[in-house]
Enzyme design. Structure first.
Site, PDB file in Angstrom:
ATOM      1  N   LEU A   1      10.182   3.554  -3.705  1.00 62.62           N
ATOM      2  CA  LEU A   1       9.380   4.409  -4.576  1.00 62.62           C
ATOM      3  C   LEU A   1      10.178   5.568  -5.152  1.00 62.62           C
ATOM      4  CD1 LEU A   1       6.358   5.150  -5.409  1.00 62.62           C
ATOM      5  CD2 LEU A   1       6.527   6.803  -3.572  1.00 62.62           C
TER       6      LEU A   1
ATOM      7  N   GLN B   1      -3.378  -0.968  -5.579  1.00 61.01           N
ATOM      8  CA  GLN B   1      -2.717  -0.036  -6.502  1.00 61.01           C
ATOM      9  C   GLN B   1      -1.248  -0.384  -6.721  1.00 61.01           C
ATOM     10  OE1 GLN B   1      -1.942   4.399  -5.529  1.00 61.01           O
ATOM     11  NE2 GLN B   1      -3.400   4.349  -7.210  1.00 61.01           N
TER      12      GLN B   1
ATOM     13  N   GLY C   1       3.369  14.589  -2.018  1.00 59.56           N
ATOM     14  CA  GLY C   1       2.557  15.708  -1.563  1.00 59.56           C
ATOM     15  C   GLY C   1       1.123  15.325  -1.293  1.00 59.56           C
TER      16      GLY C   1
ATOM     17  N   TYR D   1      -0.430   0.597  -2.632  1.00 64.44           N
ATOM     18  CA  TYR D   1      -1.515   1.119  -1.791  1.00 64.44           C
ATOM     19  C   TYR D   1      -2.736   0.216  -1.914  1.00 64.44           C
ATOM     20  CZ  TYR D   1      -4.860   4.525   0.033  1.00 64.44           C
ATOM     21  OH  TYR D   1      -5.822   5.173   0.778  1.00 64.44           O
TER      22      TYR D   1
ATOM     23  N   HIS E   1       2.100   1.217  -8.211  1.00 65.06           N
ATOM     24  CA  HIS E   1       2.682   2.496  -8.602  1.00 65.06           C
ATOM     25  C   HIS E   1       3.607   2.210  -9.771  1.00 65.06           C
ATOM     26  CE1 HIS E   1       4.885   6.244  -8.415  1.00 65.06           C
ATOM     27  NE2 HIS E   1       4.105   6.693  -7.455  1.00 65.06           N
TER      28      HIS E   1
ATOM     29  N   LYS F   1       2.860  -0.165  17.102  1.00 68.03           N
ATOM     30  CA  LYS F   1       3.863  -1.237  17.163  1.00 68.03           C
ATOM     31  C   LYS F   1       5.267  -0.710  16.881  1.00 68.03           C
ATOM     32  CE  LYS F   1       3.116  -3.239  12.505  1.00 68.03           C
ATOM     33  NZ  LYS F   1       2.834  -4.477  11.772  1.00 68.03           N
TER      34      LYS F   1
ATOM     35  N   GLY G   1       0.531   6.700  12.991  1.00 68.06           N
ATOM     36  CA  GLY G   1       0.857   7.368  11.724  1.00 68.06           C
ATOM     37  C   GLY G   1       0.017   8.631  11.568  1.00 68.06           C
TER      38      GLY G   1
HETATM   39  C1  LIG Z   1       6.804   5.260  -0.125  1.00 62.89           C
HETATM   40  C2  LIG Z   1       5.420   5.855  -0.066  1.00 62.89           C
HETATM   41  C3  LIG Z   1       5.192   7.125  -0.529  1.00 62.89           C
HETATM   42  C4  LIG Z   1       3.919   7.686  -0.481  1.00 62.89           C
HETATM   43  N1  LIG Z   1       3.729   8.956  -0.944  1.00 62.89           N
HETATM   44  C5  LIG Z   1       2.506   9.517  -0.834  1.00 62.89           C
HETATM   45  C6  LIG Z   1       2.291  10.864  -1.242  1.00 62.89           C
HETATM   46  O1  LIG Z   1       3.203  11.567  -1.671  1.00 62.89           O
HETATM   47  N2  LIG Z   1       1.050  11.374  -1.120  1.00 62.89           N
HETATM   48  C7  LIG Z   1      -0.006  10.648  -0.625  1.00 62.89           C
HETATM   49  O2  LIG Z   1      -1.117  11.191  -0.524  1.00 62.89           O
HETATM   50  N3  LIG Z   1       0.177   9.378  -0.211  1.00 62.89           N
HETATM   51  C8  LIG Z   1       1.401   8.806  -0.301  1.00 62.89           C
HETATM   52  N4  LIG Z   1       1.572   7.508   0.113  1.00 62.89           N
HETATM   53  C9  LIG Z   1       0.469   6.813   0.799  1.00 62.89           C
HETATM   54  C10 LIG Z   1       0.368   7.324   2.225  1.00 62.89           C
HETATM   55  O3  LIG Z   1       1.625   7.703   2.710  1.00 62.89           O
HETATM   56  C11 LIG Z   1      -0.206   6.269   3.177  1.00 62.89           C
HETATM   57  O4  LIG Z   1      -1.408   5.761   2.656  1.00 62.89           O
HETATM   58  C12 LIG Z   1      -0.467   6.882   4.541  1.00 62.89           C
HETATM   59  O5  LIG Z   1       0.681   7.523   5.026  1.00 62.89           O
HETATM   60  C13 LIG Z   1      -0.942   5.865   5.552  1.00 62.89           C
HETATM   61  O6  LIG Z   1      -1.077   6.514   6.794  1.00 62.89           O
HETATM   62  P1  LIG Z   1      -1.818   5.814   8.012  1.00 62.89           P
HETATM   63  O7  LIG Z   1      -1.831   6.787   9.130  1.00 62.89           O
HETATM   64  O8  LIG Z   1      -3.108   5.255   7.551  1.00 62.89           O
HETATM   65  O9  LIG Z   1      -0.876   4.575   8.364  1.00 62.89           O
HETATM   66  P2  LIG Z   1       0.701   4.487   8.651  1.00 62.89           P
HETATM   67  O10 LIG Z   1       1.404   5.760   8.492  1.00 62.89           O
HETATM   68  O11 LIG Z   1       1.170   3.311   7.871  1.00 62.89           O
HETATM   69  O12 LIG Z   1       0.737   4.145  10.203  1.00 62.89           O
HETATM   70  C14 LIG Z   1       0.245   2.920  10.694  1.00 62.89           C
HETATM   71  C15 LIG Z   1       0.418   2.907  12.194  1.00 62.89           C
HETATM   72  O13 LIG Z   1      -0.233   1.769  12.724  1.00 62.89           O
HETATM   73  C16 LIG Z   1       0.605   1.124  13.645  1.00 62.89           C
HETATM   74  N5  LIG Z   1       0.250  -0.296  13.663  1.00 62.89           N
HETATM   75  C17 LIG Z   1       0.071  -1.131  12.612  1.00 62.89           C
HETATM   76  N6  LIG Z   1      -0.245  -2.362  13.055  1.00 62.89           N
HETATM   77  C18 LIG Z   1      -0.275  -2.295  14.399  1.00 62.89           C
HETATM   78  C19 LIG Z   1      -0.526  -3.230  15.428  1.00 62.89           C
HETATM   79  N7  LIG Z   1      -0.804  -4.517  15.182  1.00 62.89           N
HETATM   80  N8  LIG Z   1      -0.446  -2.804  16.708  1.00 62.89           N
HETATM   81  C20 LIG Z   1      -0.129  -1.522  17.010  1.00 62.89           C
HETATM   82  N9  LIG Z   1       0.125  -0.600  16.070  1.00 62.89           N
HETATM   83  C21 LIG Z   1       0.040  -0.983  14.790  1.00 62.89           C
HETATM   84  C22 LIG Z   1       2.018   1.401  13.156  1.00 62.89           C
HETATM   85  O14 LIG Z   1       2.935   1.289  14.206  1.00 62.89           O
HETATM   86  C23 LIG Z   1       1.874   2.829  12.645  1.00 62.89           C
HETATM   87  O15 LIG Z   1       2.056   3.738  13.695  1.00 62.89           O
HETATM   88  C24 LIG Z   1       2.848   6.934   0.048  1.00 62.89           C
HETATM   89  C25 LIG Z   1       3.071   5.655   0.531  1.00 62.89           C
HETATM   90  C26 LIG Z   1       4.335   5.111   0.447  1.00 62.89           C
HETATM   91  C27 LIG Z   1       4.523   3.695   0.917  1.00 62.89           C
END
Ligand SMILES: Cc1cc2nc3c(=O)[nH]c(=O)nc-3n(C[C@H](O)[C@H](O)[C@H](O)COP(=O)(O)OP(=O)(O)OC[C@H]3O[C@@H](n4cnc5c(N)ncnc54)[C@H](O)[C@@H]3O)c2cc1C
Length: 602
Positions: free
Chosen positions: A260, A248, A69, A377, A250, A55, A31
């Protein structure tokens, strides 16, 4: 970037150590945080070999779903000081102030860098980057790409990683366990979904970027893959999960699906009304409407742009007063954007219109949208320092799975995407520097640990249908227990019941039955592995909440309704024990902003 080349499949029935792949840095998660970390690591030294294990295909990570944003102070009327203060007060003073200060100061450079990597920020008519208001931010500072920000952010990062041949991907590999040698984290055991094969993916440093775990609740905006796996990996290796009681909600999810409706809808001027047509937030110390006839007046938006914890709590109080509407999927209120007009909705909130139409059968141009609070969240996560390092040497964490902490008891909307970049980059950089100057540990010992992980997986699939428990039953009982006992409002009694239930479910999981005994693309096996992780995450949330006898941010105890700085201005740390976690505490870093009351609106 290239897909990792693997050795041929081998017979899992043979008893010998699993094979290993050697890299310098192993990142779990593709991500926003994981990809930003990969770029930072690749930039440290082009000679380093970096693995990204995910995954799902990286573009399917939850970051892609972010709409509204990301925050960074750049406008003339804004300042670092303002952004810092909003974040600290939004956190109800539980954020570490040194981390917040660093985060705010590094944010603008990260967002400008992202534009250079291809992110098409929406612009003002004069060509400068546009910003929009967001909840709890007293000044407009949220950069956006229409209401598809996460999609553009993730795409920009993904295409940038492709410039680096040193980044190797393990797409659709499920990380099972951390591998530790001589007290240092040196890789992960991971299961390839396609073959069912387990390998040791070794590296001299590991970064967990696996996102949140909202799926421990029944009604959530979180994608199905958000099951807290990485938090559990660290937790099982002895690292504490910090501030897990802070979950959190929403305020605006679509009933039924939990999809959302972004805060940007309120940022652009949308209003919340109860069944009597009243903008009920004016009754909850979030500001009063100055001129109800002009909902677009900037000062008229303060209450809808209060912080998420307060807005979600206000919904429950309205529900108790009988002021909400009842529908097929429970109670709801209305989010009304009709007064913004079709042109603005189509240019700035096109996705809101699309989602409301497709999943609610509502056209927001002509009808108000039914909404209710939804789990969104996790403020808590893997305990890290300001560089993303954990207490386990060579293990880092960044993104939603980590708790640095900048979010404290309540995250402000649009700080999370920025957090992925700032702390993903820091963790990637430091992990790469450490890896560059060191050797891998004892490969044989690490492979032996991966073999134990493989045995665990094989035990699950080959129990010969002897288990009596169903995955779906345990999962449903877990999510129900979380919602009823550890939801928006909590009590000693409700939390005790939830904790008790979770201990019971943990025990019952040992007897879980899988119908599919195959190894290739065994999605039932993945569901079982994820449930195993969620049970740990759920316990850390509920037991931390039971121990915190105060109300702060998103953690509201009706039996302890006040914030108690003398007793609880401290981070909780959940450590894994056999039946239930051990809860300890550590101090919050307060630098220049002494605790004060959180005041919103006028
Ligand atoms: C609908 C929605 C809208 C949002 N809008 C906003 C916004 O506008 N602004 C804002 O600041 N935040 C927003 N958020 C929050 C924000 O998007 C997330 O907190 C953030 O994108 C998380 O990013 P990350 O890289 O930590 O994890 P993620 O993007 O969730 O990525 C996790 C990664 O880990 C991998 N993974 C997980 N478990 C395993 C495993 N066991 N083995 C291998 N790989 C694994 C997955 O495959 C994935 O690639 C929003 C969240 C949601 C749900």
């Amino acid at each position: 970037m290239r897909s990792a080349q693997l050795r041929p499949l081998r017979d899992l029935r043979m008893i010998r150590n699993v094979e290993s792949k050697l890299h310098d840095v192993v990142i779990v998660g593709g991500g926003g945080a994981g990809l930003r970390a990969a770029i930072a690591a690749a930039e440290v030294d082009p000679g380093l070999d970096i693995a990204v294990v995910s995954k799902v295909y990286p573009m399917r990570s939850h970051t892609v779903a972010a709409e509204g944003g990301m925050a960074a102070a750049i406008k003339e009327n804004d300042s670092f000081e303002h952004h810092i203060y909003d974040t600290i007060s939004g956190s109800d003073w539980l954020a570490d102030q040194d981390a917040v200060e660093l985060f705010v100061k590094e944010a603008p450079d990260e967002l400008i860098q992202l534009e250079h990597w291809g992110c098409p920020w929406s612009r003002e008519p004069n060509g400068t980057v546009a910003v929009r208001p967001f909840g709890g931010m007293r000044i407009q500072r949220t950069w956006f790409a229409a209401d598809k920000t996460g999609f553009h952010v993730l795409h920009s990062l993904f295409q940038t990683t492709m410039r680096y041949a040193s980044v190797n991907r393990y797409d659709e590999w499920f990380a099972l366990d951390l591998l530790v040698d001589d007290g240092r984290c040196q890789g992960v055991a991971a299961l390839e979904l396609r073959s069912g094969e387990v390998k040791a993916i070794l590296g001299k440093a590991v970064i967990i970027c696996t996102g949140g775990g909202g799926r421990v609740f029944p009604f959530t905006t979180n994608a199905a893959i958000k099951t807290g796996d990485g938090m559990t990996l660290a937790y099982r290796a002895g690292v504490a999960l910090k501030d897990m009681e802070f979950v959190q909600y929403h305020p605006t999810g679509l009933p039924g699906t939990g999809i959302l409706i972004t805060e940007a809808a309120r940022g652009e001027g949308g209003i919340l009304v109860n069944k009597n047509g009243r903008r009920y937030l004016q009754d909850y110390n979030l500001g009063r409407p100055l001129d109800i006839s002009d909902p677009n007046h900037p000062q008229n938006r303060t209450m809808e742009l209060g912080p998420r914890d307060r807005l979600s709590q206000a919904f429950i109080l309205e529900e108790q007063k009988g002021n909400v509407m009842q529908g097929e999927y429970g109670s709801y209120v209305h989010l009304d954007v009709r007064h913004l007009g079709e042109k603005l909705i189509d240019s700035k909130l096109p996705f809101v219109r699309e989602l409301a139409l497709n999943y609610g059968g509502i056209d927001p141009v002509t009808e108000p949208i039914p909404v209710r609070p939804v789990v969104h969240y996790m403020m808590g996560g893997i305990d890290t320092d300001i560089r993303g390092a954990t207490s386990l040497p060579r293990l880092f964490a960044a993104g939603e799975c980590a708790c640095v902490s900048i979010n404290g008891a309540n995250r402000l909307g649009s700080n999370s995407l920025t957090e992925l970049l700032v702390f993903g980059a820091r963790a990637g950089h430091d992990a790469a520097e450490l890896a560059a100057g060191s050797e891998i540990g004892d490969v044989g010992a690490l492979e032996a640990q991966a073999t134990a992980s493989e045995s665990r997986v094989r035990g699950l699939v080959s129990n010969g249908n002897q288990g009596t428990e169903r995955i779906a039953d345990i999962r449903q009982e877990m999510t129900t227990a979380m919602e009823t006992g550890a939801g928006i409002y909590r009590t000693e009694e409700s939390l005790r019941a939830t904790c008790h239930k979770l201990v019971e479910l943990r025990d019952r999981f040992r007897n879980v039955n899988l119908d599919d005994s195959g190894l290739r693309y065994n999605t039932e096996l993945i569901a079982a592995l994820e449930l195993d992780c969620m049970l740990d995450v759920a316990q850390s949330v509920a037991f931390s909440a039971l121990a915190r006898k105060e109300s702060r941010g998103s953690h509201q105890r009706t039996d302890y309704p006040d914030r108690d700085d003398d007793g609880y201005l401290k981070h909780s740390l959940a450590y894994r024990e056999d039946d239930s976690p051990r809860i300890e505490y550590k101090p919050v870093t307060i630098t220049k902003w002494p605790p004060a009351a959180r005041v919103y609106g006028s």
